[in-house]
Design a protein around this motif. Structure first.
Motif, PDB file in Angstrom:
ATOM      1  N   HIS A  13       1.043  -1.357  -0.283  1.00 34.57           N
ATOM      2  CA  HIS A  13      -0.010  -0.378  -0.092  1.00 34.57           C
ATOM      3  C   HIS A  13       1.138   1.049  -0.196  1.00 34.57           C
ATOM      4  O   HIS A  13       1.481   1.940   0.801  1.00 34.57           O
ATOM      5  N   PRO A  14       1.142   1.842  -1.314  1.00 30.97           N
ATOM      6  CA  PRO A  14       1.806   2.985  -1.012  1.00 30.97           C
ATOM      7  C   PRO A  14       1.592   4.068  -1.043  1.00 30.97           C
ATOM      8  O   PRO A  14       0.429   4.712  -0.932  1.00 30.97           O
ATOM      9  N   GLY A  15       2.229   4.876   0.081  1.00 27.78           N
ATOM     10  CA  GLY A  15       1.914   6.341   0.729  1.00 27.78           C
ATOM     11  C   GLY A  15       0.983   5.277   2.280  1.00 27.78           C
ATOM     12  O   GLY A  15       1.250   6.710   3.164  1.00 27.78           O
ATOM     13  N   LEU A  16       1.457   4.857   2.876  1.00 25.77           N
ATOM     14  CA  LEU A  16       0.405   4.122   3.991  1.00 25.77           C
ATOM     15  C   LEU A  16       1.914   4.364   5.081  1.00 25.77           C
ATOM     16  O   LEU A  16       1.465   4.743   6.292  1.00 25.77           O
ATOM     17  N   GLY A  17       2.783   4.716   4.451  1.00 24.52           N
ATOM     18  CA  GLY A  17       3.999   4.696   5.453  1.00 24.52           C
ATOM     19  C   GLY A  17       3.884   6.291   5.739  1.00 24.52           C
ATOM     20  O   GLY A  17       3.963   6.193   7.581  1.00 24.52           O
ATOM     21  N   GLU A  18       3.731   6.735   5.193  1.00 22.25           N
ATOM     22  CA  GLU A  18       3.281   8.570   5.469  1.00 22.25           C
ATOM     23  C   GLU A  18       2.548   8.561   6.159  1.00 22.25           C
ATOM     24  O   GLU A  18       2.093   9.435   7.341  1.00 22.25           O
ATOM     25  N   ALA A  19       1.116   7.724   5.988  1.00 24.53           N
ATOM     26  CA  ALA A  19      -0.188   7.893   7.028  1.00 24.53           C
ATOM     27  C   ALA A  19       0.430   7.844   8.106  1.00 24.53           C
ATOM     28  O   ALA A  19       0.077   8.303   9.510  1.00 24.53           O
ATOM     29  N   VAL A  20       1.388   6.482   8.482  1.00 21.33           N
ATOM     30  CA  VAL A  20       1.823   6.071   9.497  1.00 21.33           C
ATOM     31  C   VAL A  20       2.321   7.340  10.722  1.00 21.33           C
ATOM     32  O   VAL A  20       2.415   7.248  11.624  1.00 21.33           O
ATOM     33  N   ARG A  21       3.600   7.760   9.726  1.00 20.91           N
ATOM     34  CA  ARG A  21       4.487   9.055  10.127  1.00 20.91           C
ATOM     35  C   ARG A  21       3.806  10.454  10.807  1.00 20.91           C
ATOM     36  O   ARG A  21       3.409  10.780  12.184  1.00 20.91           O
ATOM     37  N   MET A  22       2.514  10.674  10.329  1.00 21.81           N
ATOM     38  CA  MET A  22       2.011  11.439  10.525  1.00 21.81           C
ATOM     39  C   MET A  22       0.296  11.248  12.067  1.00 21.81           C
ATOM     40  O   MET A  22       0.665  12.397  12.934  1.00 21.81           O
ATOM     41  N   ARG A  23       0.227   9.912  11.908  1.00 24.61           N
ATOM     42  CA  ARG A  23      -0.009   9.411  13.199  1.00 24.61           C
ATOM     43  C   ARG A  23       0.590   9.436  14.618  1.00 24.61           C
ATOM     44  O   ARG A  23       0.472  10.083  15.763  1.00 24.61           O
ATOM     45  N   PHE A  24       2.043   9.153  14.247  1.00 27.35           N
ATOM     46  CA  PHE A  24       3.096   9.080  15.410  1.00 27.35           C
ATOM     47  C   PHE A  24       3.484  10.781  15.632  1.00 27.35           C
ATOM     48  O   PHE A  24       3.138  11.199  16.321  1.00 27.35           O
ATOM     49  N   ALA A  25       3.228  11.792  14.637  1.00 25.95           N
ATOM     50  CA  ALA A  25       3.264  13.042  15.164  1.00 25.95           C
ATOM     51  C   ALA A  25       2.507  13.372  15.599  1.00 25.95           C
ATOM     52  O   ALA A  25       3.043  14.683  16.774  1.00 25.95           O
ATOM     53  N   THR A  26       1.265  12.883  16.164  1.00 27.52           N
ATOM     54  CA  THR A  26      -0.228  13.608  16.971  1.00 27.52           C
ATOM     55  C   THR A  26      -0.284  12.702  17.990  1.00 27.52           C
ATOM     56  O   THR A  26      -0.860  12.906  18.567  1.00 27.52           O
ATOM     57  N   ALA A  27       0.577  11.602  17.632  1.00 31.90           N
ATOM     58  CA  ALA A  27       0.322  10.480  19.426  1.00 31.90           C
ATOM     59  C   ALA A  27       0.705  10.956  20.011  1.00 31.90           C
ATOM     60  O   ALA A  27       2.004  11.098  20.479  1.00 31.90           O
ATOM     61  N   HIS A  28      -0.080  10.901  21.527  1.00 32.30           N
ATOM     62  CA  HIS A  28       0.747  11.504  23.140  1.00 32.30           C
ATOM     63  C   HIS A  28       0.632  10.356  23.985  1.00 32.30           C
ATOM     64  O   HIS A  28      -0.395  10.659  23.868  1.00 32.30           O
ATOM     65  N   ARG A  29       0.822   9.913  25.059  1.00 34.79           N
ATOM     66  CA  ARG A  29       1.026  10.021  25.674  1.00 34.79           C
ATOM     67  C   ARG A  29      -0.137   8.157  25.929  1.00 34.79           C
ATOM     68  O   ARG A  29      -1.045   8.178  26.281  1.00 34.79           O
ATOM     69  N   LEU A  30       0.421   7.307  24.759  1.00 35.63           N
ATOM     70  CA  LEU A  30      -0.383   6.436  24.470  1.00 35.63           C
ATOM     71  C   LEU A  30       0.771   5.278  24.629  1.00 35.63           C
ATOM     72  O   LEU A  30       1.957   5.252  24.956  1.00 35.63           O
ATOM     73  N   PRO A  31       0.296   4.067  25.301  1.00 33.79           N
ATOM     74  CA  PRO A  31       1.219   2.715  25.915  1.00 33.79           C
ATOM     75  C   PRO A  31       1.754   2.279  24.333  1.00 33.79           C
ATOM     76  O   PRO A  31       1.183   2.443  23.528  1.00 33.79           O
ATOM     77  N   HIS A  32       2.824   2.091  25.281  1.00 40.58           N
ATOM     78  CA  HIS A  32       4.091   1.440  24.294  1.00 40.58           C
ATOM     79  C   HIS A  32       3.889   2.497  23.098  1.00 40.58           C
ATOM     80  O   HIS A  32       4.745   1.600  21.492  1.00 40.58           O
TER      81      HIS A  32
END
Length: 209
Positions: free
Chosen positions: A149-168
């Motif tokens: 799935h091309p482009g999926l990596g960038e979508a995951v990076r965006m999730r990391f950029a907005t993720a805070h104080r989540l387990p693991h």
């Protein structure tokens, strides 16, 4: 006569009749269900098959979602579902199902016919944060999804950029960094025959996010 669903279970036809149709070459087995031989192996078909394991529309997640999205060749022995906290439904227990309560946005849920499944980016994010999975296995499954799935990596990076104080979360970052580094330097990944993940990897039941 009402049209039968694309994936059949014992609520649709007696088990003996389903088995006979399979022997006659009319049906093939998809996880817990049976599908007509001319029904393509699509995510919607896989999702409908997994959904037969539970009595209501729970959300297919983690390794089961990875199978629905095509990252595993065989459905996990223990199907994984989640329940949104705000839906306040009773958790379903079963010997071949694992259900947990999570915080999840509507944008992270795909409607696949009669079933619901986490989106690609949510599936990858959940797998990366799943401490019950072996690191190498989690990374292989994620790598296969990223390849297909091309482009999926960038979508995951965006999730990391907005993720805070989540387990693991740090575990997830480390796994993702190794996965993307392996993809860049040519290390064999989950898409190769030599490194294809197996769905028999152990999964520990959890009721926490």
């Amino acid at each position: 006569m009402a049209r039968l669903p694309p994936v059949l279970g014992t609520d649709d036809l007696p088990l003996a009749e389903l088995c006979a149709a399979r022997i006659d070459g009319e049906l093939y087995i998809v996880d817990e269900g049976w599908a007509p031989v001319d029904e393509p192996d699509l995510p919607s078909v896989r999702a409908a098959a997994v959904a037969l394991r539970v009595p209501r529309r729970l959300i297919i997640e983690r390794l089961s979602a990875a199978w629905v999205h095509g990252a595993l060749d065989v459905a996990p022995r223990i199907a994984q579902f989640c329940v949104p906290l705000n839906e306040r439904v009773a958790v379903v227990a079963g010997p071949r199902t694992n259900v947990r309560e999570v915080v999840i946005d509507a944008a992270d849920v795909l409607e696949l016919g009669p079933a619901r499944c986490t989106t690609l980016s949510r599936t990858v994010f959940d797998l990366l944060r799943d401490a019950a999975l072996d690191d190498s296995f989690a990374e292989l499954v994620v790598a296969r999804l990223l390849e297909v799935h091309p482009g999926l990596g960038e979508a995951v990076r965006m999730r990391f950029a907005t993720a805070h104080r989540l387990p693991h979360l740090e575990l997830a970052r480390t796994r993702f960094a190794r996965t993307t580094a392996a993809k860049t330097d040519g290390t064999p990944t989950a898409g190769s025959a030599a490194a294809r993940p197996q769905s028999s990897a152990p999964v520990q039941p959890s009721l926490t996010r």
